[in-house]
Design a protein around this motif. Structure first.
Motif, PDB file in Angstrom:
ATOM      1  N   PHE A 128     -24.165  21.253 -58.187  1.00  0.00           N
ATOM      2  CA  PHE A 128     -23.702  19.934 -58.605  1.00  0.00           C
ATOM      3  C   PHE A 128     -23.673  19.025 -57.390  1.00  0.00           C
ATOM      4  O   PHE A 128     -23.031  19.339 -56.378  1.00  0.00           O
ATOM      5  CB  PHE A 128     -22.314  19.990 -59.236  1.00  0.00           C
ATOM      6  N   VAL A 129     -24.361  17.890 -57.493  1.00  0.00           N
ATOM      7  CA  VAL A 129     -24.486  16.940 -56.384  1.00  0.00           C
ATOM      8  C   VAL A 129     -23.890  15.603 -56.827  1.00  0.00           C
ATOM      9  O   VAL A 129     -24.424  14.947 -57.717  1.00  0.00           O
ATOM     10  CB  VAL A 129     -25.960  16.749 -55.982  1.00  0.00           C
ATOM     11  N   PRO A 130     -22.772  15.158 -56.231  1.00  0.00           N
ATOM     12  CA  PRO A 130     -22.227  13.837 -56.568  1.00  0.00           C
ATOM     13  C   PRO A 130     -23.202  12.729 -56.193  1.00  0.00           C
ATOM     14  O   PRO A 130     -24.118  12.919 -55.380  1.00  0.00           O
ATOM     15  CB  PRO A 130     -20.948  13.771 -55.720  1.00  0.00           C
ATOM     16  N   GLY A 131     -22.976  11.545 -56.756  1.00  0.00           N
ATOM     17  CA  GLY A 131     -23.899  10.446 -56.579  1.00  0.00           C
ATOM     18  C   GLY A 131     -23.959   9.868 -55.184  1.00  0.00           C
ATOM     19  O   GLY A 131     -24.880   9.116 -54.871  1.00  0.00           O
ATOM     20  N   HIS A 132     -23.007  10.212 -54.319  1.00  0.00           N
ATOM     21  CA  HIS A 132     -23.003   9.653 -52.968  1.00  0.00           C
ATOM     22  C   HIS A 132     -23.724  10.549 -51.961  1.00  0.00           C
ATOM     23  O   HIS A 132     -23.482  10.471 -50.757  1.00  0.00           O
ATOM     24  CB  HIS A 132     -21.570   9.380 -52.500  1.00  0.00           C
ATOM     25  N   TYR A 133     -24.620  11.392 -52.446  1.00  0.00           N
ATOM     26  CA  TYR A 133     -25.472  12.197 -51.577  1.00  0.00           C
ATOM     27  C   TYR A 133     -26.931  11.817 -51.798  1.00  0.00           C
ATOM     28  O   TYR A 133     -27.365  11.590 -52.939  1.00  0.00           O
ATOM     29  CB  TYR A 133     -25.314  13.689 -51.872  1.00  0.00           C
TER      30      TYR A 133
END
Length: 200
Positions: A128-133
């Motif tokens: 899971f990768v948050p949008g700020h990466y």
């Protein structure tokens, strides 16, 4: 890894995933528990109530299936700016890849740092990768297929990126620049030190 119990609606069961935490606290990897019988197997890959129980607000709005016939295919670094930040839940369904994410929040203690995790289809792992990466991956086998569940749609005017091979990022890529198969537009991305389009 540990499995976290989640509260479900009456009469239903939340099928959770095994959770692995990393040095970057908002990056999580998951492993799906596989159940097999005479018909074959089944494994949960996403459950909104389970994600809610982890404090992750992630509603799937779009899904992509990316097919890469060749080893050393590089996709990224890509991200979208607010208000269209695009969180991702990523799974390899065939093959193997190195998944790399760079924190692009100016206010973050891990700003400019990266995390690299190998994903293999047979291990039923997801990240899971948050949008700020800023996200990028490199295929490590031929015929690698990747499924992206996305928390926001594609917003072309807010879509930006970084140079995948920027030495300032300090990424130990398992391929050389000569081997890499990269889209022409991704060869013209700015270095991290030159980029101005960042998250707050």
């Amino acid at each position: 890894m540990n499995t976290i119990a989640a509260t479900s609606k009456p009469g239903t069961v939340v099928e959770g995933l095994e959770v692995r935490h990393h040095d970057f606290p908002d990056i999580l990897t998951f492993r799906s528990p596989v159940r097999s019988d005479i018909r074959g197997s089944v494994a949960p890959t996403y459950n909104k109530e389970f994600f809610d129980s982890l404090g992750i607000k992630f509603d799937v709005l779009h899904e992509n299936h990316c097919v890469s016939p060749h080893t050393a295919t590089v996709r990224g670094f890509h991200y979208q700016l607010p208000p269209h930040s695009q969180a991702k839940l990523i799974r390899v369904v065939r093959g193997r890849m190195l998944d790399v994410n760079v924190d692009v929040r100016k206010s973050s203690p891990t700003f400019g740092q990266h995390i690299a995790i190998e994903l293999v289809a047979g291990e039923w792992d997801q990240i899971f990768v948050p949008g700020h990466y800023a996200h990028c991956y490199c295929t490590l086998e031929e015929n690698t297929d990747v499924v992206f569940k996305l928390g926001a749609g594609f917003a072309p005017e807010h879509a930006v990126g970084l140079a995948w091979n920027d030495p300032a990022l300090g990424i130990d890529w398992p391929i050389s620049q000569d081997e890499a198969i990269v889209l022409e537009r991704d060869l013209d991305r700015p270095s991290f030190h030159d980029v101005t389009a960042l998250h707050p």
